[in-house]
Scaffold this motif. Structure first.
Motif, PDB file in Angstrom:
ATOM      1  N   ARG A  43       7.560  13.150 -25.413  1.00  0.00           N
ATOM      2  CA  ARG A  43       6.932  14.309 -24.790  1.00  0.00           C
ATOM      3  C   ARG A  43       6.425  15.262 -25.872  1.00  0.00           C
ATOM      4  NH1 ARG A  43      10.467  16.617 -19.958  1.00  0.00           N
ATOM      5  NH2 ARG A  43       8.476  17.676 -19.620  1.00  0.00           N
ATOM      6  N   THR A  44       5.469  14.755 -26.633  1.00  0.00           N
ATOM      7  CA  THR A  44       4.938  15.536 -27.747  1.00  0.00           C
ATOM      8  C   THR A  44       4.037  16.656 -27.243  1.00  0.00           C
ATOM      9  OG1 THR A  44       3.087  14.028 -27.996  1.00  0.00           O
ATOM     10  CG2 THR A  44       5.038  13.577 -29.302  1.00  0.00           C
ATOM     11  N   ARG A  45       4.015  17.694 -28.014  1.00  0.00           N
ATOM     12  CA  ARG A  45       3.169  18.837 -27.712  1.00  0.00           C
ATOM     13  C   ARG A  45       2.475  19.264 -28.988  1.00  0.00           C
ATOM     14  NH1 ARG A  45       4.501  17.190 -23.547  1.00  0.00           N
ATOM     15  NH2 ARG A  45       5.444  18.244 -21.768  1.00  0.00           N
ATOM     16  N   ASN A  46       1.182  19.400 -28.963  1.00  0.00           N
ATOM     17  CA  ASN A  46       0.464  19.791 -30.165  1.00  0.00           C
ATOM     18  C   ASN A  46       0.811  21.203 -30.612  1.00  0.00           C
ATOM     19  OD1 ASN A  46      -0.786  17.361 -30.443  1.00  0.00           O
ATOM     20  ND2 ASN A  46      -2.678  17.981 -29.458  1.00  0.00           N
ATOM     21  N   ILE A  69       4.560  23.934 -41.037  1.00  0.00           N
ATOM     22  CA  ILE A  69       3.159  24.108 -40.689  1.00  0.00           C
ATOM     23  C   ILE A  69       3.089  24.468 -39.204  1.00  0.00           C
ATOM     24  CG2 ILE A  69       2.834  21.637 -40.190  1.00  0.00           C
ATOM     25  CD1 ILE A  69       0.001  21.941 -41.444  1.00  0.00           C
ATOM     26  N   ASN A  70       2.236  25.424 -38.883  1.00  0.00           N
ATOM     27  CA  ASN A  70       2.166  25.831 -37.486  1.00  0.00           C
ATOM     28  C   ASN A  70       1.371  24.813 -36.674  1.00  0.00           C
ATOM     29  OD1 ASN A  70      -0.429  26.476 -38.360  1.00  0.00           O
ATOM     30  ND2 ASN A  70      -0.572  28.260 -37.015  1.00  0.00           N
ATOM     31  N   TRP A  71       1.325  25.049 -35.356  1.00  0.00           N
ATOM     32  CA  TRP A  71       0.798  24.026 -34.462  1.00  0.00           C
ATOM     33  C   TRP A  71      -0.644  23.654 -34.761  1.00  0.00           C
ATOM     34  CZ3 TRP A  71      -3.439  24.988 -31.374  1.00  0.00           C
ATOM     35  CH2 TRP A  71      -3.835  26.323 -31.302  1.00  0.00           C
ATOM     36  N   SER A  72      -1.450  24.629 -35.222  1.00  0.00           N
ATOM     37  CA  SER A  72      -2.861  24.345 -35.466  1.00  0.00           C
ATOM     38  C   SER A  72      -3.142  23.881 -36.882  1.00  0.00           C
ATOM     39  CB  SER A  72      -3.693  25.592 -35.185  1.00  0.00           C
ATOM     40  OG  SER A  72      -3.418  26.590 -36.159  1.00  0.00           O
ATOM     41  N   ILE A  88       1.918  20.219 -47.189  1.00  0.00           N
ATOM     42  CA  ILE A  88       2.139  19.740 -45.829  1.00  0.00           C
ATOM     43  C   ILE A  88       0.811  19.767 -45.080  1.00  0.00           C
ATOM     44  CG2 ILE A  88       2.734  22.039 -44.932  1.00  0.00           C
ATOM     45  CD1 ILE A  88       4.768  20.653 -43.077  1.00  0.00           C
ATOM     46  N   SER A  89       0.622  18.780 -44.220  1.00  0.00           N
ATOM     47  CA  SER A  89      -0.579  18.739 -43.400  1.00  0.00           C
ATOM     48  C   SER A  89      -0.236  18.046 -42.085  1.00  0.00           C
ATOM     49  CB  SER A  89      -1.719  18.006 -44.117  1.00  0.00           C
ATOM     50  OG  SER A  89      -1.348  16.669 -44.403  1.00  0.00           O
ATOM     51  N   ARG A  90      -1.134  18.151 -41.129  1.00  0.00           N
ATOM     52  CA  ARG A  90      -0.889  17.504 -39.837  1.00  0.00           C
ATOM     53  C   ARG A  90      -2.195  17.002 -39.254  1.00  0.00           C
ATOM     54  NH1 ARG A  90       2.075  21.584 -36.132  1.00  0.00           N
ATOM     55  NH2 ARG A  90       1.852  19.914 -34.587  1.00  0.00           N
ATOM     56  N   ASP A  91      -2.059  15.942 -38.463  1.00  0.00           N
ATOM     57  CA  ASP A  91      -3.183  15.382 -37.727  1.00  0.00           C
ATOM     58  C   ASP A  91      -2.741  15.294 -36.277  1.00  0.00           C
ATOM     59  OD1 ASP A  91      -5.153  13.871 -36.516  1.00  0.00           O
ATOM     60  OD2 ASP A  91      -5.349  12.457 -38.162  1.00  0.00           O
ATOM     61  N   ASN A  92      -3.149  16.264 -35.488  1.00  0.00           N
ATOM     62  CA  ASN A  92      -2.693  16.315 -34.106  1.00  0.00           C
ATOM     63  C   ASN A  92      -3.261  15.183 -33.253  1.00  0.00           C
ATOM     64  OD1 ASN A  92      -1.068  18.535 -34.549  1.00  0.00           O
ATOM     65  ND2 ASN A  92      -2.582  20.013 -33.849  1.00  0.00           N
ATOM     66  N   THR A  93      -4.339  14.595 -33.676  1.00  0.00           N
ATOM     67  CA  THR A  93      -4.883  13.455 -32.930  1.00  0.00           C
ATOM     68  C   THR A  93      -3.980  12.235 -33.063  1.00  0.00           C
ATOM     69  OG1 THR A  93      -6.233  12.627 -34.759  1.00  0.00           O
ATOM     70  CG2 THR A  93      -7.222  14.303 -33.333  1.00  0.00           C
ATOM     71  N   LYS A  94      -3.175  12.218 -34.119  1.00  0.00           N
ATOM     72  CA  LYS A  94      -2.263  11.100 -34.361  1.00  0.00           C
ATOM     73  C   LYS A  94      -0.807  11.500 -34.171  1.00  0.00           C
ATOM     74  CE  LYS A  94      -5.321   8.905 -37.747  1.00  0.00           C
ATOM     75  NZ  LYS A  94      -5.451   8.405 -39.145  1.00  0.00           N
TER      76      LYS A  94
END
Length: 122
Positions: free
Chosen positions: A27-30, A51-54, A70-76
């Motif tokens: 139950r992931t949430r971006n 890192i914050n949500w965006s 740190i980085s994030r890819d919310n599409t993945k």
């Protein structure tokens, strides 16, 4: 529930680099804020970076500032930790965490991965 799975740990010589990944499922949430913590043998788990949500805001521990990113890819549903100029003091189990508050406290992260070992030799 959210499941977090870290990967990318390993053995590296001092001065080297590693890239950790943390994939979220369930139950992931971006809008979850995501973080990395680490724990060395005999020591408490400590904050590394968040890192914050965006992805627009980050916080780093002083000990890793300028070396880790740190980085994030919310599409993945994945976050990353690029670690450069590693030293033996960076050796630890690295944990990924997800939570609703953007800060450095362990207690504010609700979901945790199982950890991935990073060992840096001198």
């Amino acid at each position: 529930q959210v499941q977090l799975v870290e990967s990318g740990g390993g053995y590296v010589q001092a001065g080297g680099s590693l890239r950790l990944s943390c994939a979220a499922s369930g139950r992931t949430r971006n809008w979850y804020n995501m973080a990395w913590f680490r724990q060395a043998p005999g020591k408490e788990r400590e904050f590394v970076t968040t890192i914050n949500w965006s992805g627009s805001n980050t916080i780093y521990a002083d000990s890793v500032k300028g070396r880790f990113t740190i980085s994030r890819d919310n599409t993945k549903n994945t976050i990353y930790l690029q670690m450069n100029s590693l030293t033996p003091e960076d050796s630890a189990v690295y944990y990924c965490a997800a939570g609703g508050r953007f800060n450095t406290a362990l207690k504010d992260y609700d979901y945790w991965g199982q950890g991935t070992q990073v060992t840096v030799s001198s």
